[in-house]
Write a protein that holds these residues in place. Structure first.
Motif, PDB file in Angstrom:
ATOM      1  N   GLU A   1       0.759  -1.449  -0.089  1.00  0.00           N
ATOM      2  CA  GLU A   1       0.131  -0.167   0.216  1.00  0.00           C
ATOM      3  C   GLU A   1       0.795   1.462  -0.090  1.00  0.00           C
ATOM      4  O   GLU A   1       0.347   2.172  -0.355  1.00  0.00           O
ATOM      5  CB  GLU A   1      -0.981   0.156   1.505  1.00  0.00           C
ATOM      6  N   ILE A   2       1.983   1.238   0.696  1.00  0.00           N
ATOM      7  CA  ILE A   2       2.999   2.446   0.584  1.00  0.00           C
ATOM      8  C   ILE A   2       3.366   2.532  -0.038  1.00  0.00           C
ATOM      9  O   ILE A   2       3.506   4.200  -1.030  1.00  0.00           O
ATOM     10  CB  ILE A   2       3.867   2.415   1.733  1.00  0.00           C
ATOM     11  N   ILE A   3       3.769   1.257  -1.434  1.00  0.00           N
ATOM     12  CA  ILE A   3       4.653   1.382  -2.554  1.00  0.00           C
ATOM     13  C   ILE A   3       3.329   2.085  -3.624  1.00  0.00           C
ATOM     14  O   ILE A   3       3.550   3.263  -4.528  1.00  0.00           O
ATOM     15  CB  ILE A   3       5.339   0.106  -2.889  1.00  0.00           C
ATOM     16  N   SER A   4       1.734   1.319  -3.397  1.00  0.00           N
ATOM     17  CA  SER A   4       1.406   2.331  -4.263  1.00  0.00           C
ATOM     18  C   SER A   4       0.366   2.897  -4.468  1.00  0.00           C
ATOM     19  O   SER A   4       0.327   3.968  -5.159  1.00  0.00           O
ATOM     20  CB  SER A   4       0.046   1.429  -4.868  1.00  0.00           C
ATOM     21  N   VAL A   5       0.325   4.223  -2.688  1.00  0.00           N
ATOM     22  CA  VAL A   5      -0.098   5.404  -3.152  1.00  0.00           C
ATOM     23  C   VAL A   5       1.308   6.101  -3.413  1.00  0.00           C
ATOM     24  O   VAL A   5       0.842   7.635  -4.023  1.00  0.00           O
ATOM     25  CB  VAL A   5       0.321   5.268  -1.109  1.00  0.00           C
ATOM     26  N   ARG A   6       2.279   5.754  -3.480  1.00  0.00           N
ATOM     27  CA  ARG A   6       3.700   6.895  -3.832  1.00  0.00           C
ATOM     28  C   ARG A   6       3.616   7.066  -5.193  1.00  0.00           C
ATOM     29  O   ARG A   6       3.591   8.038  -6.065  1.00  0.00           O
ATOM     30  CB  ARG A   6       5.062   6.235  -2.715  1.00  0.00           C
ATOM     31  N   THR A   7       3.445   5.707  -6.076  1.00  0.00           N
ATOM     32  CA  THR A   7       4.066   5.420  -6.842  1.00  0.00           C
ATOM     33  C   THR A   7       2.643   5.984  -7.741  1.00  0.00           C
ATOM     34  O   THR A   7       2.879   5.465  -9.557  1.00  0.00           O
ATOM     35  CB  THR A   7       4.819   4.254  -7.809  1.00  0.00           C
ATOM     36  N   ASN A   8       1.454   5.190  -7.280  1.00  0.00           N
ATOM     37  CA  ASN A   8       0.116   5.348  -8.479  1.00  0.00           C
ATOM     38  C   ASN A   8      -0.138   3.683  -9.330  1.00  0.00           C
ATOM     39  O   ASN A   8      -0.879   4.117 -10.128  1.00  0.00           O
ATOM     40  CB  ASN A   8       0.030   6.325  -9.010  1.00  0.00           C
ATOM     41  N   THR A   9       0.782   3.088  -8.488  1.00  0.00           N
ATOM     42  CA  THR A   9       0.626   1.991  -9.413  1.00  0.00           C
ATOM     43  C   THR A   9       0.870   0.671  -8.288  1.00  0.00           C
ATOM     44  O   THR A   9       2.066   0.873  -7.498  1.00  0.00           O
ATOM     45  CB  THR A   9       1.799   1.725 -10.254  1.00  0.00           C
TER      46      THR A   9
END
Length: 490
Positions: free
Chosen positions: A344-352
């Motif tokens: 989730e952290i990666i998804s929120v920061r990179t939008n993917t």
């Protein structure tokens, strides 16, 4: 009384948040979950380590139907109560900076979910167990339906139908046993045990499948898993944490507490089929995980593979396997939480979440990279991590049960290393992509959530003995019931 308080406290706070809708609902929910965790620690310090159920309450509920509000805690249920109360503060805290942070309904549903989970793990009345089992479905259904992602209505409905169908099969099985109890019918667990053992092999087989299908869907194991990848992917991350970290353990607990001692002939006759399905699920889910491009979906399939190993080891009816399954439930809950949160952290920061679109995260997020590496090493059962202890015991049990099944089950480690390390390599190493150039490292709140998880991964891996001792006597007593009955029928 403390067991009752563990059940009622989340309900009271949940209703308070739902009715009064305070602006600080997330802080209230976090405080309530911390109080619940402290209460579970009190139980541990007062627990005598015997196999007998303690902290019991047994009062008539619907006396005319032989239904009591009977709850208690033994070593098996204590581990799962501890997992539930221990993970819940982290799940709530992980949402503090997310889009659901100002939603009283969201936190009220999480606390209501906690109540139902504690109820499932402490109920010693068949009807009460069924009520809590169904109550656990309602909050998670609305969490996924309201805050889920694309196609959430269709996917959540599929999850609801699957789980409800399994629950109805379980209810039918319990009713069969209820009407077999002598005299005034009773749902008390000991009465149901006696009723189940009084049945012939064919009848026990029917009851076995009624109960096992309900538990298999909840875990889930192959081929009853098809609701899981979509639901885990679409659900909000907190919902996925609840489903994977805690809720699927309801199925394992049901097998341990209700299935094995209740219909031992059914387990003897059909246990090999259940073990075989579990092992097939290991290979099937691991193979699919290798080809996943969505990181969250990869973790979902990895969860199915690890669940298959736990189920297979549990159904070997070996003390080593059952102890391994219990400690692996704790480890799996911790590791699944960490992986889904990092995703989730990666998804929120990179939008993917597409693995191929990520790369070079190590450059700007070294702490995040380190934490992910530790969680992955635990997932692939590196020695001195929490994942190693359970998998070692489970594989030991499987090899004693059947060499071929043990060797096949051992593929979970090899294939797990393939899909986990592949994902780590693509996301964290190499050159930055356009989506990862400006990514930031862990924030203070994220460190507060993840650092204790990292510590637990190592503490359980280095010194698992306290957790094993909690459940040792209760597991021994349960297996003795099975062995004694099997000896009498030979």
């Amino acid at each position: 009384m403390i067991t009752l308080f563990l059940i009622l406290w989340p309900v009271v706070v949940s209703l308070t948040i739902f009715i009064f809708r305070p602006k600080i609902s997330k802080q209230i929910a976090l405080l309530a979950s911390l109080v619940e965790f402290i209460l579970s620690l009190v139980v541990i310090f007062q627990f005598d380590g015997s196999g007998a159920a303690a902290f019991s309450m047994n009062i008539p509920w619907i006396a005319s139907l032989g239904i009591n509000f009977h709850i208690a805690i033994d070593g098996i249920s204590l581990l799962l109560v501890l997992l539930t109360t221990g993970l819940m503060p982290f799940i709530i805290l992980s949402s503090f900076n997310g889009p659901r942070q100002n939603s009283p309904n969201f936190y009220a549903l999480i606390l209501m979910m906690q109540m139902a989970l504690i109820g499932v793990f402490t109920a010693l009345d068949g009807f009460l167990f069924y009520v809590f089992w169904e109550m656990a479905l309602i909050p998670i259904y609305f969490i996924c339906l309201i805050w889920g992602g694309e196609n959430k209505s269709r996917i959540t409905l599929k999850f609801f139908i699957y789980t409800l169908a399994g629950s109805l099969l379980m209810l039918v099985a319990l009713l069969i046993l209820y009407y077999k109890t002598p005299g005034q019918h009773s749902f008390d667990i000991q009465a149901l045990y006696a009723a189940g053992r009084s049945l012939g092999a064919a009848e026990q087989g029917l009851v076995f499948w009624g109960l096992f299908l309900a538990f298999a869907i909840k875990m889930p194991i192959f081929p009853f898993h098809t609701w899981q990848p979509d639901t885990y992917t679409v659900a909000p991350v907190e919902g996925t944490m609840l489903l994977s970290g805690i809720m699927l353990k309801m199925g394992f607990y049901g097998v341990i507490r209700w299935l094995i001692p209740m219909v031992p002939l059914g387990v003897t006759d059909w246990g090999f089929v259940a073990v075989l399905l579990s092992v097939v699920g290991i290979v099937y889910a691991s193979a699919l995980a290798i080809y996943q491009q969505d990181f969250k979906r990869l973790i979902a399939y990895a969860s199915i593979a690890h669940v298959g190993l736990m189920s297979a080891g549990l159904l070997t009816l070996n003390k080593i396997g059952m102890q391994g399954a219990l400690i692996q439930m704790i480890s799996h809950g911790i590791l699944a939480f960490a992986l889904f949160y990092i995703c989730e952290i990666i998804s929120v920061r990179t939008n993917t979440r597409v693995i191929a679109s990520l790369g070079g995260l190590r450059t700007n997020a070294p702490i995040l990279t380190t934490v992910l590496m530790i969680a992955i090493l635990g997932t692939v059962a590196l020695p001195l991590t929490s994942g190693f202890v359970g998998e070692f015991l489970l594989l030991n049990s499987l090899f004693q049960y059947n060499f071929i099944i043990g060797a096949t089950g051992g593929l979970t480690i090899i294939l797990g290393a393939v899909y986990c390390l592949r994902a780590f390599q693509y996301m964290m190493l190499g050159k930055n992509t356009t989506t990862t150039t400006s990514i930031s490292d862990l924030t203070g709140n994220e460190k507060i959530v993840l650092y204790p998880i990292v510590i637990l991964i190592f503490v359980i891996g280095i010194h698992p003995d306290p957790l094993l001792k909690i459940s040792e006597a209760a597991v021994g007593d349960l297996l003795e019931l099975y062995v004694n009955f099997s000896a009498k029928t030979k």
